[in-house]
Design a protein around this motif. Sequence first.
Motif, PDB file in Angstrom:
ATOM      1  N   ILE A 263       0.836  -1.201   0.000  1.00 43.48           N
ATOM      2  CA  ILE A 263       0.000   0.000   0.000  1.00 43.48           C
ATOM      3  C   ILE A 263       0.870   1.251   0.000  1.00 43.48           C
ATOM      4  O   ILE A 263       1.917   1.294   0.650  1.00 43.48           O
ATOM      5  CB  ILE A 263      -0.933  -0.010   1.238  1.00 43.48           C
ATOM      6  N   VAL A 264       0.433   2.273  -0.731  1.00 47.18           N
ATOM      7  CA  VAL A 264       1.126   3.567  -0.772  1.00 47.18           C
ATOM      8  C   VAL A 264       0.170   4.645  -0.270  1.00 47.18           C
ATOM      9  O   VAL A 264      -1.016   4.640  -0.619  1.00 47.18           O
ATOM     10  CB  VAL A 264       1.608   3.903  -2.203  1.00 47.18           C
ATOM     11  N   LEU A 265       0.689   5.550   0.575  1.00 45.24           N
ATOM     12  CA  LEU A 265      -0.100   6.671   1.084  1.00 45.24           C
ATOM     13  C   LEU A 265       0.336   7.952   0.389  1.00 45.24           C
ATOM     14  O   LEU A 265       1.534   8.171   0.169  1.00 45.24           O
ATOM     15  CB  LEU A 265       0.113   6.823   2.591  1.00 45.24           C
ATOM     16  N   THR A 266      -0.610   8.825   0.047  1.00 49.18           N
ATOM     17  CA  THR A 266      -0.255  10.106  -0.557  1.00 49.18           C
ATOM     18  C   THR A 266      -1.293  11.160  -0.182  1.00 49.18           C
ATOM     19  O   THR A 266      -2.442  10.835   0.110  1.00 49.18           O
ATOM     20  CB  THR A 266      -0.141   9.979  -2.100  1.00 49.18           C
ATOM     21  N   GLY A 267      -0.862  12.405  -0.163  1.00 50.97           N
ATOM     22  CA  GLY A 267      -1.780  13.493   0.154  1.00 50.97           C
ATOM     23  C   GLY A 267      -2.010  13.676   1.651  1.00 50.97           C
ATOM     24  O   GLY A 267      -1.503  12.928   2.480  1.00 50.97           O
ATOM     25  N   LYS A 268      -2.774  14.700   1.995  1.00 50.09           N
ATOM     26  CA  LYS A 268      -3.037  15.050   3.392  1.00 50.09           C
ATOM     27  C   LYS A 268      -4.323  14.387   3.880  1.00 50.09           C
ATOM     28  O   LYS A 268      -5.339  14.378   3.190  1.00 50.09           O
ATOM     29  CB  LYS A 268      -3.163  16.575   3.509  1.00 50.09           C
ATOM     30  N   MET A 269      -4.275  13.839   5.107  1.00 54.41           N
ATOM     31  CA  MET A 269      -5.453  13.199   5.692  1.00 54.41           C
ATOM     32  C   MET A 269      -5.954  13.981   6.898  1.00 54.41           C
ATOM     33  O   MET A 269      -5.167  14.610   7.603  1.00 54.41           O
ATOM     34  CB  MET A 269      -5.113  11.763   6.119  1.00 54.41           C
ATOM     35  N   GLU A 270      -7.240  13.915   7.135  1.00 55.04           N
ATOM     36  CA  GLU A 270      -7.843  14.658   8.246  1.00 55.04           C
ATOM     37  C   GLU A 270      -7.766  13.876   9.553  1.00 55.04           C
ATOM     38  O   GLU A 270      -7.544  14.438  10.616  1.00 55.04           O
ATOM     39  CB  GLU A 270      -9.320  14.951   7.933  1.00 55.04           C
ATOM     40  N   ASN A 271      -7.974  12.562   9.471  1.00 53.08           N
ATOM     41  CA  ASN A 271      -8.112  11.749  10.683  1.00 53.08           C
ATOM     42  C   ASN A 271      -6.807  11.147  11.193  1.00 53.08           C
ATOM     43  O   ASN A 271      -6.717  10.744  12.347  1.00 53.08           O
ATOM     44  CB  ASN A 271      -9.112  10.611  10.432  1.00 53.08           C
ATOM     45  N   TYR A 272      -5.811  11.034  10.322  1.00 52.91           N
ATOM     46  CA  TYR A 272      -4.564  10.369  10.700  1.00 52.91           C
ATOM     47  C   TYR A 272      -3.359  11.168  10.204  1.00 52.91           C
ATOM     48  O   TYR A 272      -3.424  11.807   9.146  1.00 52.91           O
ATOM     49  CB  TYR A 272      -4.462   8.964  10.068  1.00 52.91           C
ATOM     50  N   THR A 273      -2.276  11.077  10.966  1.00 47.67           N
ATOM     51  CA  THR A 273      -0.993  11.518  10.415  1.00 47.67           C
ATOM     52  C   THR A 273      -0.494  10.382   9.525  1.00 47.67           C
ATOM     53  O   THR A 273      -1.005   9.259   9.575  1.00 47.67           O
ATOM     54  CB  THR A 273       0.050  11.775  11.515  1.00 47.67           C
ATOM     55  N   ARG A 274       0.532  10.651   8.719  1.00 42.18           N
ATOM     56  CA  ARG A 274       1.069   9.619   7.841  1.00 42.18           C
ATOM     57  C   ARG A 274       1.558   8.402   8.647  1.00 42.18           C
ATOM     58  O   ARG A 274       1.303   7.261   8.298  1.00 42.18           O
ATOM     59  CB  ARG A 274       2.208  10.214   7.006  1.00 42.18           C
ATOM     60  N   ASN A 275       2.248   8.675   9.759  1.00 40.53           N
ATOM     61  CA  ASN A 275       2.780   7.579  10.576  1.00 40.53           C
ATOM     62  C   ASN A 275       1.679   6.765  11.238  1.00 40.53           C
ATOM     63  O   ASN A 275       1.770   5.538  11.348  1.00 40.53           O
ATOM     64  CB  ASN A 275       3.737   8.113  11.649  1.00 40.53           C
ATOM     65  N   GLU A 276       0.622   7.452  11.683  1.00 41.29           N
ATOM     66  CA  GLU A 276      -0.504   6.741  12.311  1.00 41.29           C
ATOM     67  C   GLU A 276      -1.162   5.795  11.312  1.00 41.29           C
ATOM     68  O   GLU A 276      -1.453   4.641  11.623  1.00 41.29           O
ATOM     69  CB  GLU A 276      -1.533   7.740  12.849  1.00 41.29           C
ATOM     70  N   ALA A 277      -1.386   6.306  10.110  1.00 40.86           N
ATOM     71  CA  ALA A 277      -2.015   5.478   9.073  1.00 40.86           C
ATOM     72  C   ALA A 277      -1.128   4.277   8.736  1.00 40.86           C
ATOM     73  O   ALA A 277      -1.610   3.149   8.600  1.00 40.86           O
ATOM     74  CB  ALA A 277      -2.269   6.310   7.819  1.00 40.86           C
TER      75      ALA A 277
END
Length: 667
Positions: free
Chosen positions: A599-613
């Motif tokens: 899985i790859v994460l990109t962009g800004k999230m409201e509920n999680y920081t990148r590390n949390e996700a």
Amino acid sequence: MDKQQAQKEINELRELLNQYGYEYYVLDKPTVPDAEYDRKLQELTKLEAEFPELITEDSPTQRVGGEPLEGFQKVEHIVPMMSLGNAFDEQDLRDFVRRASQGTNDKISFVCELKIDGLAVSLTYENGRLVRGATRGDGTIGEDITSNLKTIRSIPLTIKETGRIEVRGEAFMPHKSFLALNEAKKEREEEPFANPRNAAAGSLRQLDPKIAARRHLDIYLYGVGEWQAEALETHSERLNKLKELGFKTNPEWKKCKTVEEVMEFVEYWTKERPNLSYEIDGIVIKVDNLKQQEELGFTAKSPRWAIAYKFPAEEAITKLTAIELNVGRTGVVTPTAILEPVKVAGTTVQRATLHNEDLIREQDIRIGDTLVIKKAGDIIPKVVRVMEEKRTGEEEEFHMPENCPECGNELVRLEEEVALRCINPNCPAQLKEGLIHFVSRDAMNIDGLGEKVITQLFREKLIHTIADLYRLKKDELLELERMGEKSVNNLLQAIEDSKENSLEKLLFGLGIRYVGSKAARTLAMEFETMENLQQASFEDLIAIDEIGDKMADAIVKHFAEEKVTNLLEELQQLGINMAYKGPKQTTVEEDAVFAGKTIVLTGKMENYTRNEAKELIEARGGSVTGSVSKKTDLLIAGEDAGSKLEKAEKLGVAIWNEQQLKSAIEG
């Protein structure tokens, strides 16, 4: 602060930090204290955290990549990176100069440069931004190691040059970094690197850029491959232009008009090379005029307009006076040659590694022998050969003892091992080395408890076991040399803080055979408490993907020892945490949606920081990587997703939004 104001401040901070970095790492003339640089970097990091959409790959905060790579991609060099022909003596150099002079009508001049003993790399910039860094490989195909090369602080992430430019240089490890790295390896009882070149190459081929960053590499740029807008006439002009653009070039180069001047340069650096802070293994001589280089052309393997003069290996003769034995943390007994002091490559050598008994037998090394030792490109001296013709008959054959030199316990040779080992758990040498390991960074990470302090405490009989560290008293520490009130308070606070570490830190610190920091984390996640792990059977352990038979057997045997059980009980009574504090791992059946998926994460999230996700996905069986490829199963796109989203769409990768991620996590 609005986005426009944030962009303005971010740009100013980046420009300032790039200037500070250039002054420090390239010019070696810092204009501000380290604390000021750190303060500005913290300001930039905070701003970019507030406005993640403004983060760019050339920001000073992005030098160290977040995720380890799965592997290196192959890349093709537009202009091949050819190797150089070699010269080994003055006649070879004279022959090269003669051939070059005959190959062109005009008078020839040369540029002589130091041949850095490192790893040849290329850096490609497009419109001023670093877009790729690659190894030489076979000259035509190399490997993309951009994420590792970005960790070298003397490499600019941006330059003031339009179009496309590919520059070439040698990445290397300075002596200071090499010695620190091998010292750390010695503490962990790992095989040290033989020389800085191997260390640099090994560092740049790490899949995790954080490892390369910790090893403090450097680089000198010396040439170009492709340069769309170049209009220079000589190689010496190129070197000056590279320097103007902000690249780090080696200042120790010289224009030479005759072969005599070339030989003077060679002879000077043959003598002076020990005074450098990095390794060189020769001198590179190039025809200066670029048009003449073109006229001379290439052979199938190398350019006709350049050659590398290779230094002869530096050797010295000395006498072996004794063989010293050292006992490491795991009980391995290592022999070291004690030598009559001799100067090699600019330093006085009194010790050389002998590795093990088999090597001593192989080379028939005897106490009293006259030995040839060498350093050459190596920092660690080693025995080249025994001068048997110098023997007098008084030399003594060396035999490894049957008993440990530290505790007298019988030494054993375990199956499939060449080393002799002391298996006495109370051996003082092992206890001391075990304490040093326990407080190290990857283990309990207790600031102020380095090797010297542990040795001092052990010598003064203030500590004998791990538990003793947590019983240290302020008044007894204040009586020791170089222990003031402030340092003692800091030390005791660091020891107290370590009690709250998560289980994996304690597990690694215990020094269980075959259990490294990664395996310790896997075990902690799986069993969650020390008690659960102590009760685990061999079958329970090998059921975990990353745990093999040898490790499982070592873990079971470790926890079966009465002294280990007693130690853990003591530590628990002293308040040391025995539970895993990281993200909980759920079963694949419960959250099958991420099981085995990349899985790859990109962009800004409201509920999680990148590390949390990332932690939530990994705890549910998924693997999070930093870049989109054909192997990617799923892209999770937040707001302002950029190029990763475009690439995923082109490759047909499944794409989720944050709400879909949230639903999956919450079941």
